[in-house]
Design a protein around this motif. Structure first.
Motif, PDB file in Angstrom:
ATOM      1  N   PHE A   1       0.886  -1.220   0.040  1.00 32.46           N
ATOM      2  CA  PHE A   1      -0.082  -0.033   0.035  1.00 32.46           C
ATOM      3  C   PHE A   1       0.922   1.327  -0.009  1.00 32.46           C
ATOM      4  O   PHE A   1       2.004   1.264   0.602  1.00 32.46           O
ATOM      5  N   SER A   2       0.181   2.384  -0.545  1.00 37.09           N
ATOM      6  CA  SER A   2       1.107   3.877  -0.541  1.00 37.09           C
ATOM      7  C   SER A   2       0.221   4.423   0.459  1.00 37.09           C
ATOM      8  O   SER A   2      -0.873   4.469   0.281  1.00 37.09           O
ATOM      9  N   VAL A   3       1.015   4.926   1.362  1.00 39.76           N
ATOM     10  CA  VAL A   3       0.336   5.520   2.454  1.00 39.76           C
ATOM     11  C   VAL A   3       1.080   6.962   2.587  1.00 39.76           C
ATOM     12  O   VAL A   3       2.119   7.226   2.831  1.00 39.76           O
ATOM     13  N   ASP A   4       0.259   8.200   2.629  1.00 43.88           N
ATOM     14  CA  ASP A   4       0.808   9.496   2.538  1.00 43.88           C
ATOM     15  C   ASP A   4       1.253   9.728   4.079  1.00 43.88           C
ATOM     16  O   ASP A   4       0.767  10.468   4.856  1.00 43.88           O
ATOM     17  N   MET A   5       2.350   9.325   4.466  1.00 42.16           N
ATOM     18  CA  MET A   5       3.171   9.517   5.698  1.00 42.16           C
ATOM     19  C   MET A   5       3.993  10.301   5.538  1.00 42.16           C
ATOM     20  O   MET A   5       5.063  10.081   4.754  1.00 42.16           O
ATOM     21  N   THR A   6       4.354  11.455   6.334  1.00 45.54           N
ATOM     22  CA  THR A   6       5.472  12.225   6.446  1.00 45.54           C
ATOM     23  C   THR A   6       6.366  12.254   7.764  1.00 45.54           C
ATOM     24  O   THR A   6       7.560  12.781   7.449  1.00 45.54           O
TER      25      THR A   6
ATOM     26  N   GLY B   1       4.951  10.307  13.419  1.00 47.39           N
ATOM     27  CA  GLY B   1       3.673  10.180  14.105  1.00 47.39           C
ATOM     28  C   GLY B   1       2.596   9.575  13.059  1.00 47.39           C
ATOM     29  O   GLY B   1       1.704   8.839  13.507  1.00 47.39           O
ATOM     30  N   CYS B   2       2.973   9.802  11.903  1.00 48.35           N
ATOM     31  CA  CYS B   2       2.257   9.176  10.811  1.00 48.35           C
ATOM     32  C   CYS B   2       2.311   7.527  10.804  1.00 48.35           C
ATOM     33  O   CYS B   2       1.273   7.042  10.880  1.00 48.35           O
ATOM     34  N   SER B   3       3.378   7.349  11.088  1.00 49.42           N
ATOM     35  CA  SER B   3       3.591   5.601  10.788  1.00 49.42           C
ATOM     36  C   SER B   3       3.480   5.136  12.337  1.00 49.42           C
ATOM     37  O   SER B   3       2.778   3.929  12.267  1.00 49.42           O
TER      38      SER B   3
END
Length: 67
Positions: A6-11, A14-16
């Motif tokens: 999956f592609s997840v918009d993590m920056t 905290g996102c991960s």
């Protein structure tokens, strides 16, 4: 078990961390590749279930396919 990408918009961490929280509840094996914004999930669950679970993070999620 099938491994899904999956592609997840993590920056950031905290996102991960949010991804880790929702996937831990689902009881699946997973790896997070933060620099490349990818999540690999090893599971026999339906891809729609995995996708909906990842969307609970509030991030943009795209199913890339089986790995």
């Amino acid at each position: 078990m099938t491994k899904h990408e999956f592609s997840v918009d993590m920056t950031c961490e905290g996102c991960s961390g949010a991804v880790t929280r929702v996937l831990t509840k689902l009881d699946v094996k997973f790896d997070i590749d933060l620099p490349n914004k990818k999540v690999f999930i090893e599971s026999d669950k339906d891809t729609d279930v995995l996708l909906e679970t990842l969307k609970k993070t509030g991030k943009a999620v795209t199913y890339i396919g089986p790995k």
